[in-house]
Design a protein around this motif. Structure first.
Motif, PDB file in Angstrom:
ATOM      1  N   ARG A 102       0.834  -1.196   0.000  1.00 58.70           N
ATOM      2  CA  ARG A 102       0.000   0.000   0.000  1.00 58.70           C
ATOM      3  C   ARG A 102       0.868   1.245   0.000  1.00 58.70           C
ATOM      4  O   ARG A 102       1.826   1.309   0.775  1.00 58.70           O
ATOM      5  N   GLY A 103       0.524   2.197  -0.810  1.00 58.84           N
ATOM      6  CA  GLY A 103       1.241   3.462  -0.755  1.00 58.84           C
ATOM      7  C   GLY A 103       2.589   3.461  -1.457  1.00 58.84           C
ATOM      8  O   GLY A 103       3.336   4.428  -1.384  1.00 58.84           O
ATOM      9  N   SER A 104       2.912   2.358  -2.157  1.00 58.78           N
ATOM     10  CA  SER A 104       4.220   2.309  -2.822  1.00 58.78           C
ATOM     11  C   SER A 104       4.179   3.018  -4.173  1.00 58.78           C
ATOM     12  O   SER A 104       5.226   3.276  -4.764  1.00 58.78           O
ATOM     13  N   GLY A 105       2.971   3.300  -4.685  1.00 59.96           N
ATOM     14  CA  GLY A 105       2.878   4.064  -5.931  1.00 59.96           C
ATOM     15  C   GLY A 105       2.402   3.254  -7.128  1.00 59.96           C
ATOM     16  O   GLY A 105       2.674   3.627  -8.272  1.00 59.96           O
ATOM     17  N   LYS A 106       1.652   2.190  -6.887  1.00 63.19           N
ATOM     18  CA  LYS A 106       1.165   1.353  -7.984  1.00 63.19           C
ATOM     19  C   LYS A 106       0.205   2.118  -8.887  1.00 63.19           C
ATOM     20  O   LYS A 106       0.340   2.117 -10.110  1.00 63.19           O
ATOM     21  N   THR A 107      -0.765   2.782  -8.267  1.00 60.53           N
ATOM     22  CA  THR A 107      -1.772   3.472  -9.062  1.00 60.53           C
ATOM     23  C   THR A 107      -1.146   4.627  -9.838  1.00 60.53           C
ATOM     24  O   THR A 107      -1.458   4.840 -11.012  1.00 60.53           O
ATOM     25  N   VAL A 108      -0.240   5.336  -9.184  1.00 58.97           N
ATOM     26  CA  VAL A 108       0.413   6.457  -9.861  1.00 58.97           C
ATOM     27  C   VAL A 108       1.258   5.958 -11.041  1.00 58.97           C
ATOM     28  O   VAL A 108       1.246   6.557 -12.116  1.00 58.97           O
ATOM     29  N   LEU A 109       1.947   4.833 -10.868  1.00 58.84           N
ATOM     30  CA  LEU A 109       2.739   4.279 -11.978  1.00 58.84           C
ATOM     31  C   LEU A 109       1.820   3.877 -13.135  1.00 58.84           C
ATOM     32  O   LEU A 109       2.127   4.143 -14.303  1.00 58.84           O
ATOM     33  N   MET A 110       0.700   3.263 -12.797  1.00 58.14           N
ATOM     34  CA  MET A 110      -0.238   2.866 -13.848  1.00 58.14           C
ATOM     35  C   MET A 110      -0.737   4.101 -14.617  1.00 58.14           C
ATOM     36  O   MET A 110      -0.819   4.089 -15.843  1.00 58.14           O
ATOM     37  N   THR A 111      -1.023   5.168 -13.878  1.00 56.72           N
ATOM     38  CA  THR A 111      -1.471   6.407 -14.517  1.00 56.72           C
ATOM     39  C   THR A 111      -0.388   6.974 -15.431  1.00 56.72           C
ATOM     40  O   THR A 111      -0.673   7.457 -16.526  1.00 56.72           O
ATOM     41  N   GLU A 112       0.858   6.910 -14.969  1.00 60.47           N
ATOM     42  CA  GLU A 112       1.981   7.380 -15.784  1.00 60.47           C
ATOM     43  C   GLU A 112       2.046   6.633 -17.118  1.00 60.47           C
ATOM     44  O   GLU A 112       2.232   7.238 -18.176  1.00 60.47           O
ATOM     45  N   VAL A 113       1.924   5.312 -17.033  1.00 62.39           N
ATOM     46  CA  VAL A 113       1.978   4.489 -18.237  1.00 62.39           C
ATOM     47  C   VAL A 113       0.839   4.870 -19.193  1.00 62.39           C
ATOM     48  O   VAL A 113       1.066   5.069 -20.391  1.00 62.39           O
TER      49      VAL A 113
END
Ligand SMILES: Nc1ncnc2c1ncn2[C@@H]1O[C@H](COP(=O)(O)OP(=O)(O)O)[C@@H](O)[C@H]1O
Ligand SMILES: [Mg+2]
Length: 348
Positions: A47-58
């Motif tokens: 949790r909070g490691s940045g999975k969703t943000v990385l997906m958004t970046e991609v």
């Protein structure tokens, strides 16, 4: 005072973004190459490691090219119907499906098609829709944030497997906690998922974090580096430490107290509640052996290597432990050591 540039909100692209160019490119390059080297990736991490943000970046990177269509699906709904519905809700595509004589009226979708019987099987419908889009050079990326092994998710994965075997331009990007992704991968009918590449999210670059803090708080190099190291590169910690430092104007004792409390309340308590009794015991052993040396931890817990190893591996997979140095383990999350010492055996 100017508005705080740091963000405490999960899942939203933060204003202060530390680049993950490497992991972003790993996915976009594979998807973009002709033919694609992979059509699926799974991003895991705590949790909070940045999975969703990385997906958004991609997805942002891919969407720069207008041939890419990105569709987000929810694993709690009928994902195949949702995909068909979202594709045909775009006017241009609805017209294209109509011209290709794809009658979607059975599903209550699309424009009217005369002289062609309605398709009644959703996989057949999607196959025809994707083929029509393929002829126009389109590529469809489905994203699933927080994938879990629901019936809808399993049904979708199984259809995905069939569709990509037909060489259709369909791509899948999922995020999830290790346990959930692992459960999905171990479904007997979804063997292709077992081989699908996983991106285990890495800590953010400490030097880049230091440069960010230096800029925003007018620190000198050693001060900025010191502050950056306190986060251990954990994405959420980077935002939280920045946020409270901004609020107080300077990194002081109060900031550090708020920082610790915030991490614990918003992440660590949840992580802790999801650990098994044995995981917790191991975590306690690790927290109690400050050297991080495995032999010392085993002595402390009085267990053998063969008992220790499976748990060690699991905690590494979950993203909680770093085992990069042979013979040693460390918690990846800042102040987690202290949290474990303070909370182990609390309710016994
Ligand atoms: N690359 C990044 N740079 C800076 N902050 C980040 C980055 N990725 C995530 N964050 C921050 O970390 C927190 C958690 O990110 P999120 O993507 O929601 O995590 P997850 O989906 O793994 O739970 C958010 O506050 C977000 O702003
Ligand atoms: Mg998320």
């Amino acid at each position: 005072m100017a508005q705080n540039p740091y963000s405490l909100i999960f899942g939203k692209e933060p204003a202060q973004l530390i680049s993950r160019a490497g992991q972003t490119a790993e996915i976009t390059n594979a998807f973009r190459s002709e033919p694609p080297t992979h059509q699926i990736f799974m991003i895991t991490g705590v949790r909070g490691s940045g999975k969703t943000v990385l997906m958004t970046e991609v997805t942002k990177q891919l969407k720069k090219d207008h041939d890419w269509i990105v569709i987000e699906l929810n694993p709690d709904r009928d994902m195949l119907v949702s995909l068909a519905s979202k594709l045909s809700s775009e006017n241009a595509f609805a017209a294209l499906f109509q011209k290709s004589n794809i009658n979607l009226s059975f599903f209550g979708l699309g424009l009217e098609v005369n002289n062609t019987a309605p398709i009644t099987d959703i996989e057949t419908a999607l196959s025809k829709m994707l083929k029509a889009l393929q002829r126009h050079g389109k590529k469809i990326l489905v994203t699933v944030d927080e994938a879990v092994s629901t019936p809808a998710m399993r049904e979708f994965a199984s259809a995905f497997q069939i569709l990509i075997r037909q060489d259709l331009p369909l791509f899948l990007l999922m995020t999830g906690l290790y346990d959930n992704i692992n459960k999905l991968q171990n479904e007997k009918t979804l063997t292709f998922l077992y081989r699908a590449p996983k991106i285990e999210i890495r800590p953010l670059n400490i030097g880049t974090i230091a440069a960010n803090y230096k800029r925003n708080f007018h620190l000198n190099d050693p001060e900025a580096l010191d502050m950056a190291k306190k986060t251990r590169g954990y994405s959420f910690a980077f935002q939280v430490l920045g946020y409270f430092t901004w609020e107080h104007g300077v990194l002081n004792e109060e900031v550090l107290a708020d920082y610790k409390l915030y991490l614990e309340e918003y992440v660590y308590e949840k992580i802790w509640s999801e650990l098994s009794e044995n995981d917790r015991k191991l975590a306690y052993g690790i927290a109690s052996a400050p050297s991080g040396q495995i032999s010392e931890i085993r002595d402390f817990l009085n267990i053998e290597t063969n008992q220790f190893n499976p748990y060690r591996k699991r905690l590494i997979k979950k993203g909680l432990l770093n085992g990069d140095t042979h013979g040693y383990v460390f918690f990846t999350l800042p102040l987690f050591n202290q949290f474990v010492l303070e909370n182990y055996g609390l309710y016994e």
